[in-house]
Design a protein around this motif. Structure first.
Motif, PDB file in Angstrom:
ATOM      1  N   ALA A   1       0.817  -1.216   0.000  1.00 36.66           N
ATOM      2  CA  ALA A   1       0.000   0.000   0.000  1.00 36.66           C
ATOM      3  C   ALA A   1       0.851   1.267   0.000  1.00 36.66           C
ATOM      4  O   ALA A   1       0.329   2.354  -0.221  1.00 36.66           O
ATOM      5  CB  ALA A   1      -0.918   0.010   1.211  1.00 36.66           C
ATOM      6  N   TYR A   2       2.148   1.133   0.241  1.00 36.19           N
ATOM      7  CA  TYR A   2       3.007   2.302   0.396  1.00 36.19           C
ATOM      8  C   TYR A   2       3.854   2.544  -0.845  1.00 36.19           C
ATOM      9  O   TYR A   2       4.383   1.625  -1.445  1.00 36.19           O
ATOM     10  CB  TYR A   2       3.909   2.134   1.620  1.00 36.19           C
ATOM     11  CG  TYR A   2       3.133   2.180   2.907  1.00 36.19           C
ATOM     12  CD1 TYR A   2       2.523   1.038   3.413  1.00 36.19           C
ATOM     13  CD2 TYR A   2       2.975   3.374   3.598  1.00 36.19           C
ATOM     14  CE1 TYR A   2       1.780   1.092   4.581  1.00 36.19           C
ATOM     15  CE2 TYR A   2       2.248   3.431   4.774  1.00 36.19           C
ATOM     16  CZ  TYR A   2       1.648   2.282   5.258  1.00 36.19           C
ATOM     17  OH  TYR A   2       0.910   2.337   6.413  1.00 36.19           O
ATOM     18  N   GLN A   3       4.013   3.810  -1.172  1.00 37.30           N
ATOM     19  CA  GLN A   3       4.792   4.193  -2.351  1.00 37.30           C
ATOM     20  C   GLN A   3       6.278   4.356  -2.035  1.00 37.30           C
ATOM     21  O   GLN A   3       7.128   4.140  -2.905  1.00 37.30           O
ATOM     22  CB  GLN A   3       4.277   5.524  -2.901  1.00 37.30           C
ATOM     23  CG  GLN A   3       2.828   5.509  -3.354  1.00 37.30           C
ATOM     24  CD  GLN A   3       2.427   6.870  -3.888  1.00 37.30           C
ATOM     25  OE1 GLN A   3       3.016   7.396  -4.839  1.00 37.30           O
ATOM     26  NE2 GLN A   3       1.428   7.478  -3.264  1.00 37.30           N
ATOM     27  N   TYR A   4       6.570   4.772  -0.819  1.00 33.72           N
ATOM     28  CA  TYR A   4       7.944   5.159  -0.494  1.00 33.72           C
ATOM     29  C   TYR A   4       8.438   4.394   0.734  1.00 33.72           C
ATOM     30  O   TYR A   4       7.676   4.172   1.682  1.00 33.72           O
ATOM     31  CB  TYR A   4       8.012   6.665  -0.207  1.00 33.72           C
ATOM     32  CG  TYR A   4       7.333   7.520  -1.244  1.00 33.72           C
ATOM     33  CD1 TYR A   4       6.197   8.248  -0.933  1.00 33.72           C
ATOM     34  CD2 TYR A   4       7.833   7.595  -2.544  1.00 33.72           C
ATOM     35  CE1 TYR A   4       5.566   9.036  -1.884  1.00 33.72           C
ATOM     36  CE2 TYR A   4       7.204   8.374  -3.502  1.00 33.72           C
ATOM     37  CZ  TYR A   4       6.068   9.089  -3.162  1.00 33.72           C
ATOM     38  OH  TYR A   4       5.460   9.861  -4.117  1.00 33.72           O
ATOM     39  N   TRP A   5       9.723   4.065   0.715  1.00 35.14           N
ATOM     40  CA  TRP A   5      10.338   3.322   1.796  1.00 35.14           C
ATOM     41  C   TRP A   5      11.688   3.903   2.167  1.00 35.14           C
ATOM     42  O   TRP A   5      12.430   4.371   1.296  1.00 35.14           O
ATOM     43  CB  TRP A   5      10.526   1.855   1.398  1.00 35.14           C
ATOM     44  CG  TRP A   5       9.238   1.115   1.297  1.00 35.14           C
ATOM     45  CD1 TRP A   5       8.414   1.035   0.219  1.00 35.14           C
ATOM     46  CD2 TRP A   5       8.613   0.360   2.332  1.00 35.14           C
ATOM     47  NE1 TRP A   5       7.312   0.278   0.523  1.00 35.14           N
ATOM     48  CE2 TRP A   5       7.413  -0.149   1.820  1.00 35.14           C
ATOM     49  CE3 TRP A   5       8.948   0.064   3.653  1.00 35.14           C
ATOM     50  CZ2 TRP A   5       6.536  -0.943   2.575  1.00 35.14           C
ATOM     51  CZ3 TRP A   5       8.091  -0.718   4.403  1.00 35.14           C
ATOM     52  CH2 TRP A   5       6.902  -1.217   3.863  1.00 35.14           C
ATOM     53  N   GLY A   6      12.008   3.838   3.453  1.00 35.54           N
ATOM     54  CA  GLY A   6      13.335   4.181   3.908  1.00 35.54           C
ATOM     55  C   GLY A   6      14.265   2.987   3.776  1.00 35.54           C
ATOM     56  O   GLY A   6      13.844   1.894   3.381  1.00 35.54           O
TER      57      GLY A   6
END
Length: 123
Positions: A109-114
């Motif tokens: 569900a998330y577009q961006y990751w660390g």
């Protein structure tokens, strides 16, 4: 695009506390709902907590309820995870994620990751 940088991981004894931070840069207006996930060696990435865009809504996995607190400071484009009463079972690489519009407890569900920050809890 949004770039996320986590910090605050480390080695702590059981019963101790750590505070993780995740700061975003770039198109921060698209960070939307944010979350924390963790992944231990040999295990799948696991949902830990999520917080809505305004900070008014939070969800936690049962195993951290009452011990972890998620929060965010939108003025600083930063999300936090206060972790108390840590146990060795909490040891993992912790990842922050941003950009969810729905189903915030699942990774896709998330577009961006660390890049992740290691948390190790010794017994």
């Amino acid at each position: 695009q949004v770039q996320l940088v986590e910090s605050g991981g480390g080695l702590v004894q059981a019963g101790g506390s750590l505070r993780l931070s995740c700061t975003g840069s770039g198109r921060t207006d698209t960070m939307y709902t944010m979350g924390w996930f963790r992944q231990a060696p040999g295990k799948e990435r696991e949902f830990v907590a999520t917080i809505s865009r305004t900070g008014g809504g939070t969800i936690y996995v049962d195993s951290v309820k009452g011990r972890f607190t998620i929060s965010r400071d939108n003025a600083k484009n930063t999300m936090f995870l206060q972790m108390n009463s840590l146990t060795p079972e909490d040891s993992a690489v912790y990842y922050c994620a941003a950009g969810s519009l729905r189903s915030p407890t699942i990774p896709r569900a998330y577009q961006y990751w660390g890049q992740g920050t290691q948390v190790t809890v010794s017994s």
